[in-house]
Write a protein that holds these residues in place. Structure first.
Motif, PDB file in Angstrom:
ATOM      1  N   PHE A   1       0.769  -1.118   0.120  1.00 40.02           N
ATOM      2  CA  PHE A   1      -0.020  -0.079   0.114  1.00 40.02           C
ATOM      3  C   PHE A   1       1.027   1.197  -0.199  1.00 40.02           C
ATOM      4  CE2 PHE A   1      -1.871   3.502   1.813  1.00 40.02           C
ATOM      5  CZ  PHE A   1      -3.408   3.077   1.571  1.00 40.02           C
ATOM      6  N   THR A   2       0.820   1.895  -0.672  1.00 37.71           N
ATOM      7  CA  THR A   2       1.208   3.412  -1.172  1.00 37.71           C
ATOM      8  C   THR A   2       0.413   4.511  -0.899  1.00 37.71           C
ATOM      9  OG1 THR A   2       1.511   3.418  -3.833  1.00 37.71           O
ATOM     10  CG2 THR A   2       3.417   2.733  -1.884  1.00 37.71           C
ATOM     11  N   MET A   3       0.820   5.341  -0.202  1.00 36.85           N
ATOM     12  CA  MET A   3      -0.013   6.772   0.089  1.00 36.85           C
ATOM     13  C   MET A   3      -0.151   7.471  -1.365  1.00 36.85           C
ATOM     14  SD  MET A   3      -1.182   7.103   2.939  1.00 36.85           S
ATOM     15  CE  MET A   3      -1.679   9.066   2.863  1.00 36.85           C
ATOM     16  N   PRO A   4      -1.221   7.910  -1.796  1.00 40.65           N
ATOM     17  CA  PRO A   4      -1.618   8.319  -2.902  1.00 40.65           C
ATOM     18  C   PRO A   4      -0.848  10.056  -2.664  1.00 40.65           C
ATOM     19  CG  PRO A   4      -4.149   8.323  -1.933  1.00 40.65           C
ATOM     20  CD  PRO A   4      -2.612   7.557  -0.837  1.00 40.65           C
ATOM     21  N   SER A   5      -0.603  10.617  -3.731  1.00 39.56           N
ATOM     22  CA  SER A   5      -0.212  12.246  -3.732  1.00 39.56           C
ATOM     23  C   SER A   5      -1.417  12.601  -3.531  1.00 39.56           C
ATOM     24  CB  SER A   5       0.078  12.308  -4.958  1.00 39.56           C
ATOM     25  OG  SER A   5      -0.618  12.593  -5.734  1.00 39.56           O
ATOM     26  N   ILE A   6      -1.097  13.919  -2.942  1.00 39.43           N
ATOM     27  CA  ILE A   6      -2.151  15.147  -2.598  1.00 39.43           C
ATOM     28  C   ILE A   6      -3.156  15.082  -4.240  1.00 39.43           C
ATOM     29  CG2 ILE A   6      -2.993  16.834  -2.677  1.00 39.43           C
ATOM     30  CD1 ILE A   6      -2.962  15.392   0.143  1.00 39.43           C
ATOM     31  N   ASN A   7      -2.723  15.008  -5.508  1.00 43.26           N
ATOM     32  CA  ASN A   7      -2.956  15.301  -6.427  1.00 43.26           C
ATOM     33  C   ASN A   7      -4.269  14.267  -6.235  1.00 43.26           C
ATOM     34  OD1 ASN A   7      -2.341  17.998  -6.697  1.00 43.26           O
ATOM     35  ND2 ASN A   7      -0.474  17.291  -8.518  1.00 43.26           N
ATOM     36  N   GLU A   8      -3.762  12.881  -6.282  1.00 43.68           N
ATOM     37  CA  GLU A   8      -4.257  11.500  -6.773  1.00 43.68           C
ATOM     38  C   GLU A   8      -5.794  11.821  -5.405  1.00 43.68           C
ATOM     39  OE1 GLU A   8      -0.925   8.214  -8.518  1.00 43.68           O
ATOM     40  OE2 GLU A   8      -1.279   8.861  -6.125  1.00 43.68           O
ATOM     41  N   VAL A   9      -5.338  12.181  -4.992  1.00 43.66           N
ATOM     42  CA  VAL A   9      -6.566  12.277  -3.568  1.00 43.66           C
ATOM     43  C   VAL A   9      -7.760  13.049  -3.456  1.00 43.66           C
ATOM     44  CG1 VAL A   9      -7.296  13.031  -1.244  1.00 43.66           C
ATOM     45  CG2 VAL A   9      -5.915  11.335  -1.752  1.00 43.66           C
ATOM     46  N   GLN A  10      -7.090  14.211  -4.642  1.00 39.44           N
ATOM     47  CA  GLN A  10      -8.426  14.451  -5.159  1.00 39.44           C
ATOM     48  C   GLN A  10      -9.289  14.598  -6.705  1.00 39.44           C
ATOM     49  OE1 GLN A  10      -6.984  19.335  -5.065  1.00 39.44           O
ATOM     50  NE2 GLN A  10      -6.804  19.495  -3.385  1.00 39.44           N
ATOM     51  N   ASP A  11      -8.397  14.099  -7.208  1.00 37.77           N
ATOM     52  CA  ASP A  11      -8.510  13.696  -8.543  1.00 37.77           C
ATOM     53  C   ASP A  11      -9.679  12.120  -8.251  1.00 37.77           C
ATOM     54  OD1 ASP A  11      -7.515  15.371  -9.819  1.00 37.77           O
ATOM     55  OD2 ASP A  11      -5.824  13.985 -10.448  1.00 37.77           O
ATOM     56  N   ASN A  12      -9.560  11.565  -7.280  1.00 32.07           N
ATOM     57  CA  ASN A  12     -10.328  10.308  -6.987  1.00 32.07           C
ATOM     58  C   ASN A  12     -11.199  10.177  -5.903  1.00 32.07           C
ATOM     59  OD1 ASN A  12      -8.625   9.209  -8.839  1.00 32.07           O
ATOM     60  ND2 ASN A  12      -7.291   8.722  -7.281  1.00 32.07           N
ATOM     61  N   ASN A  13     -11.040  10.631  -4.458  1.00 31.23           N
ATOM     62  CA  ASN A  13     -11.992  11.286  -3.275  1.00 31.23           C
ATOM     63  C   ASN A  13     -13.233  12.081  -3.756  1.00 31.23           C
ATOM     64  OD1 ASN A  13     -13.025  11.071  -0.991  1.00 31.23           O
ATOM     65  ND2 ASN A  13     -11.156  11.344  -0.080  1.00 31.23           N
ATOM     66  N   ASP A  14     -14.492  10.838  -3.656  1.00 30.78           N
ATOM     67  CA  ASP A  14     -15.987  11.373  -4.127  1.00 30.78           C
ATOM     68  C   ASP A  14     -16.181  12.460  -3.232  1.00 30.78           C
ATOM     69  OD1 ASP A  14     -17.357   8.586  -4.351  1.00 30.78           O
ATOM     70  OD2 ASP A  14     -16.284   8.807  -5.200  1.00 30.78           O
ATOM     71  N   SER A  15     -15.294  12.431  -1.317  1.00 30.75           N
ATOM     72  CA  SER A  15     -15.491  13.664  -1.057  1.00 30.75           C
ATOM     73  C   SER A  15     -14.553  15.351  -1.659  1.00 30.75           C
ATOM     74  CB  SER A  15     -14.824  13.578   0.216  1.00 30.75           C
ATOM     75  OG  SER A  15     -13.506  13.424   0.309  1.00 30.75           O
ATOM     76  N   TYR A  16     -14.090  14.989  -3.119  1.00 32.57           N
ATOM     77  CA  TYR A  16     -13.977  16.164  -3.846  1.00 32.57           C
ATOM     78  C   TYR A  16     -15.012  15.660  -4.981  1.00 32.57           C
ATOM     79  CZ  TYR A  16     -10.171  17.229  -1.139  1.00 32.57           C
ATOM     80  OH  TYR A  16      -8.605  17.296  -0.258  1.00 32.57           O
ATOM     81  N   LEU A  17     -15.783  16.684  -5.404  1.00 31.30           N
ATOM     82  CA  LEU A  17     -16.402  17.208  -6.445  1.00 31.30           C
ATOM     83  C   LEU A  17     -15.370  17.469  -7.813  1.00 31.30           C
ATOM     84  CD1 LEU A  17     -19.476  18.491  -5.086  1.00 31.30           C
ATOM     85  CD2 LEU A  17     -18.753  17.030  -5.816  1.00 31.30           C
ATOM     86  N   GLY A  18     -15.515  16.364  -8.944  1.00 31.64           N
ATOM     87  CA  GLY A  18     -13.892  16.690  -9.221  1.00 31.64           C
ATOM     88  C   GLY A  18     -15.341  16.195 -10.976  1.00 31.64           C
ATOM     89  N   GLN A  19     -14.107  16.418 -12.452  1.00 31.70           N
ATOM     90  CA  GLN A  19     -15.217  15.560 -12.748  1.00 31.70           C
ATOM     91  C   GLN A  19     -15.986  14.524 -12.604  1.00 31.70           C
ATOM     92  OE1 GLN A  19     -11.693  14.127 -15.650  1.00 31.70           O
ATOM     93  NE2 GLN A  19     -13.320  13.081 -18.176  1.00 31.70           N
ATOM     94  N   PHE A  20     -15.557  13.588 -12.295  1.00 33.87           N
ATOM     95  CA  PHE A  20     -16.743  12.914 -12.193  1.00 33.87           C
ATOM     96  C   PHE A  20     -17.675  13.120 -11.202  1.00 33.87           C
ATOM     97  CE2 PHE A  20     -13.185  10.724 -14.590  1.00 33.87           C
ATOM     98  CZ  PHE A  20     -14.002  10.937 -15.261  1.00 33.87           C
ATOM     99  N   ILE A  21     -18.831  13.426 -11.515  1.00 31.77           N
ATOM    100  CA  ILE A  21     -19.467  14.072  -9.875  1.00 31.77           C
ATOM    101  C   ILE A  21     -20.102  12.660  -9.769  1.00 31.77           C
ATOM    102  CG2 ILE A  21     -21.899  14.871  -9.417  1.00 31.77           C
ATOM    103  CD1 ILE A  21     -19.749  17.071 -11.082  1.00 31.77           C
ATOM    104  N   PRO A  22     -20.170  12.596  -7.865  1.00 43.95           N
ATOM    105  CA  PRO A  22     -20.797  11.034  -6.756  1.00 43.95           C
ATOM    106  C   PRO A  22     -21.848  11.115  -7.617  1.00 43.95           C
ATOM    107  CG  PRO A  22     -19.734  13.146  -6.193  1.00 43.95           C
ATOM    108  CD  PRO A  22     -19.099  13.877  -7.080  1.00 43.95           C
ATOM    109  N   LEU A  23     -21.920   9.914  -7.146  1.00 42.14           N
ATOM    110  CA  LEU A  23     -23.627   9.530  -7.318  1.00 42.14           C
ATOM    111  C   LEU A  23     -24.340   9.993  -6.482  1.00 42.14           C
ATOM    112  CD1 LEU A  23     -25.818   7.979  -8.242  1.00 42.14           C
ATOM    113  CD2 LEU A  23     -25.416   5.511  -6.701  1.00 42.14           C
ATOM    114  N   HIS A  24     -24.252  10.436  -4.768  1.00 38.27           N
ATOM    115  CA  HIS A  24     -24.672  10.777  -4.018  1.00 38.27           C
ATOM    116  C   HIS A  24     -24.824  12.737  -4.149  1.00 38.27           C
ATOM    117  CE1 HIS A  24     -20.190  11.310  -2.770  1.00 38.27           C
ATOM    118  NE2 HIS A  24     -20.871  12.335  -2.347  1.00 38.27           N
TER     119      HIS A  24
END
Ligand SMILES: C[S@@+](CC[C@H](N)C(=O)[O-])C[C@H]1O[C@@H](n2cnc3c(N)ncnc32)[C@H](O)[C@@H]1O
Length: 308
Positions: free
Chosen positions: A4-27
């Protein structure tokens, strides 16, 4: 062994549902469905642009609601969505709604998908304040290139047709129950906020017409004549021209929430002072890219007048 490697902050922002990125989470889709302002504007624009028998492509279909509005008159709607959770949801929800028989939900990437035949209208709502984060401009620019190369030399109509971007210096109250917190915030358009004082009229820094050549870069320098106050933030205004229709060229528009970016240092101004502002950023880029590029300098007109 899985390491397990910690993702970079940018990866966290890109992937984490709590950030509204390009892919708007279902909720988050419920927020979009309950906004009568957003839904009403899109429904009106779709009613005005879709004609009986039309072929429609929606890029970024989400729950499928805009495709469903279009299907009321269209002969065929291709509804393209990247997020597999939403593809499943759109398929389930459209089955609950009559009139969705001629909507085809497709799991695909709006950056690569092309419809099997020419379409009359492309609907795309990947609209974020200041055209950041979501990829509307990038998607439409690249779609046009692919479409003219592989499908037809005549481009379809786009909904929205254009976006007008403006910026305004303001004094924002950043004290929350005594706690000073100058942070990014969003405001509902056409609403009076007692914690916001406008210090100059907004200036348009770009107009993006989707039927014309589109640039993915914004770079602007401008000057505001200020009212007395402390400029501590810039408000970014994003007006989407969904469609222009009818003999009187009636405009159906929808504003994104206004985005307020605090300046690193507040600037105390007197009426008549000039504020020189510059910034640059990429369409679909991060909020911090824009925020870090902002330069705001106060110019007192009388400072440059030498005593005789
Ligand atoms: C703001 S939502 C709009 C959803 C729906 N059209 C509506 O108006 O309710 C944007 C949608 O585009 C989808 N999306 C973002 N990037 C995409 C891509 N490259 N390809 C396909 N869909 C994408 C997101 O997952 C999201 O569902």
């Amino acid at each position: 062994m899985k390491i397990f490697t910690m993702p970079s902050i940018n990866e966290v922002q890109d992937n984490n549902d709590s950030y509204l990125g390009q892919f708007i989470p279902l909720h988050y889709h419920h927020h979009m469905l309950i906004s009568e302002y957003r839904m009403g504007a899109f429904k009106t624009a779709i009613e005005q642009t879709v004609f009986p028998g039309a072929k429609i492509l929606e890029l970024g279909g989400g729950t499928g609601v805009l495709s469903w509005f279009a299907a009321a008159k269209a002969e065929k709607v291709w509804c393209v969505e990247y997020n597999p959770d939403l593809v499943k949801e759109a398929t389930r929800l459209l089955k609950l709604n009559t009139g969705s028989e001629h909507i085809e939900v497709i799991q695909g990437d709006a950056f690569t998908y092309l419809p099997p035949e020419p379409v009359d209208l492309v609907i795309c709502e990947m609209l974020h304040p200041a055209m950041l984060v979501e990829k509307q401009i990038n998607v439409i620019k690249h779609f046009k290139e692919r479409y003219t190369q592989h499908i037809s030399s005549t481009l379809p109509r786009f909904l929205p047709e254009a976006v007008i971007l403006a910026v305004q210096p303001i004094q924002q109250n950043y004290v929350f129950m005594g706690f000073h917190a100058p942070i990014i915030e969003f405001q509902i358009p056409e609403t009076n906020y007692s914690d916001t004082q406008e210090l100059a009229e907004p200036l348009v820094y770009s107009t993006v017409d989707f039927s014309k050549e589109i640039s993915e870069e914004f770079s602007w320098e401008g000057e505001f004549t200020l009212e007395t106050g402390t400029v501590n933030a810039l408000r970014f205004i994003t007006k989407n021209i969904l469609c222009i229709s009818g003999p009187d060229n009636d405009i159906t528009e929808w504003h994104n929430p206004h985005m307020i970016l605090p300046l690193p240092e507040p600037i105390v101004a007197k009426a008549g002072d000039l504020l020189q502002v510059s910034f640059n950023y990429s369409a679909g880029g991060s909020l911090s890219q824009l925020q870090n590029s902002i330069k705001a300098t106060l110019v007192r007109p009388w400072d440059s007048v030498k005593p005789t």
